[in-house]
Design a protein around this motif. Structure first.
Motif, PDB file in Angstrom:
ATOM      1  N   THR A   1      -3.894 -18.934  17.160  1.00  0.00           N
ATOM      2  CA  THR A   1      -5.149 -18.775  17.881  1.00  0.00           C
ATOM      3  C   THR A   1      -5.975 -20.055  17.706  1.00  0.00           C
ATOM      4  OG1 THR A   1      -6.382 -17.878  16.012  1.00  0.00           O
ATOM      5  CG2 THR A   1      -5.164 -16.286  17.393  1.00  0.00           C
TER       6      THR A   1
ATOM      7  N   LEU B   1      -8.669 -12.282  21.883  1.00  0.00           N
ATOM      8  CA  LEU B   1      -8.172 -13.588  21.458  1.00  0.00           C
ATOM      9  C   LEU B   1      -7.124 -14.135  22.409  1.00  0.00           C
ATOM     10  CD1 LEU B   1      -7.645 -12.841  17.647  1.00  0.00           C
ATOM     11  CD2 LEU B   1      -9.598 -13.973  18.720  1.00  0.00           C
TER      12      LEU B   1
ATOM     13  N   VAL C   1      -3.713 -17.024  22.419  1.00  0.00           N
ATOM     14  CA  VAL C   1      -2.738 -17.700  21.569  1.00  0.00           C
ATOM     15  C   VAL C   1      -2.375 -19.013  22.234  1.00  0.00           C
ATOM     16  CG1 VAL C   1      -0.415 -17.569  20.577  1.00  0.00           C
ATOM     17  CG2 VAL C   1      -1.847 -15.523  20.675  1.00  0.00           C
TER      18      VAL C   1
ATOM     19  N   GLU D   1      -2.556 -14.369  26.373  1.00  0.00           N
ATOM     20  CA  GLU D   1      -3.229 -13.258  25.687  1.00  0.00           C
ATOM     21  C   GLU D   1      -2.600 -13.022  24.325  1.00  0.00           C
ATOM     22  OE1 GLU D   1      -3.620  -9.516  27.623  1.00  0.00           O
ATOM     23  OE2 GLU D   1      -4.206 -10.435  29.521  1.00  0.00           O
ATOM     24  N   HIS D   2      -3.438 -12.697  23.360  1.00  0.00           N
ATOM     25  CA  HIS D   2      -2.965 -12.306  22.033  1.00  0.00           C
ATOM     26  C   HIS D   2      -2.245 -10.964  22.174  1.00  0.00           C
ATOM     27  CE1 HIS D   2      -3.059 -11.027  17.846  1.00  0.00           C
ATOM     28  NE2 HIS D   2      -3.278 -12.295  17.527  1.00  0.00           N
TER      29      HIS D   2
END
Length: 140
Positions: free
Chosen positions: A49, A88, A90, A81-82
């Motif tokens: 992140t 969060l 990535v 997208e996390h």
């Protein structure tokens, strides 16, 4: 015999000059050190992140956001997208980012290898021993 404080000063100056010269060897993109540092961190650790990158690079999150955006614009990283936290994103390397890291490392190794090749075997042995000592200092 050189005192520890005097040697500390000499090593600080000498290693600083050496690192600046080595870092002058860059890939085709001629990335600033902060951007290249992000690429190498992603190479070492995999997708992260922006917050994780900021922490590992010792910068504030807004500065890392700008760095990541510049690397996205250059095509060296992607944001996605996390997988478990929708708040969060990535950051991950692209193939172009991997190539830039590999080329920069290749150029740095070539520069250093050429200079080491000009030294005597005894001087290279001395540097090998010094490298062991520097590794010990860095880990302690």
């Amino acid at each position: 015999m050189t005192s520890a404080p005097a040697l500390a000063s000499e090593l600080r100056v000498g290693t600083g000059r050496f690192l600046r010269r080595l870092r002058a060897e860059r890939g085709d993109a001629d990335l600033p050190a902060a951007q290249f540092g992000v690429l190498t961190e992603l190479t070492r650790r995999g997708p992260l992140t922006p917050g994780e990158l900021a922490h590992s690079e010792g910068v504030r999150p807004p500065a890392m956001t700008r760095t990541v955006s510049a690397l996205v614009d250059l095509g060296f990283v992607t944001k996605s997208e996390h997988p478990t936290d929708g708040r969060l994103v990535v950051v991950d390397l692209t193939d172009a980012g991997r190539r830039e890291v590999a080329e920069t490392r290749r150029r740095r190794d070539a520069w250093l290898s050429l200079r080491l090749g000009a030294l005597t075997p005894q001087d290279r042995a001395t540097l090998a021993r010094a490298n062991d000592l520097l590794q010990t200092l860095a880990s302690g």
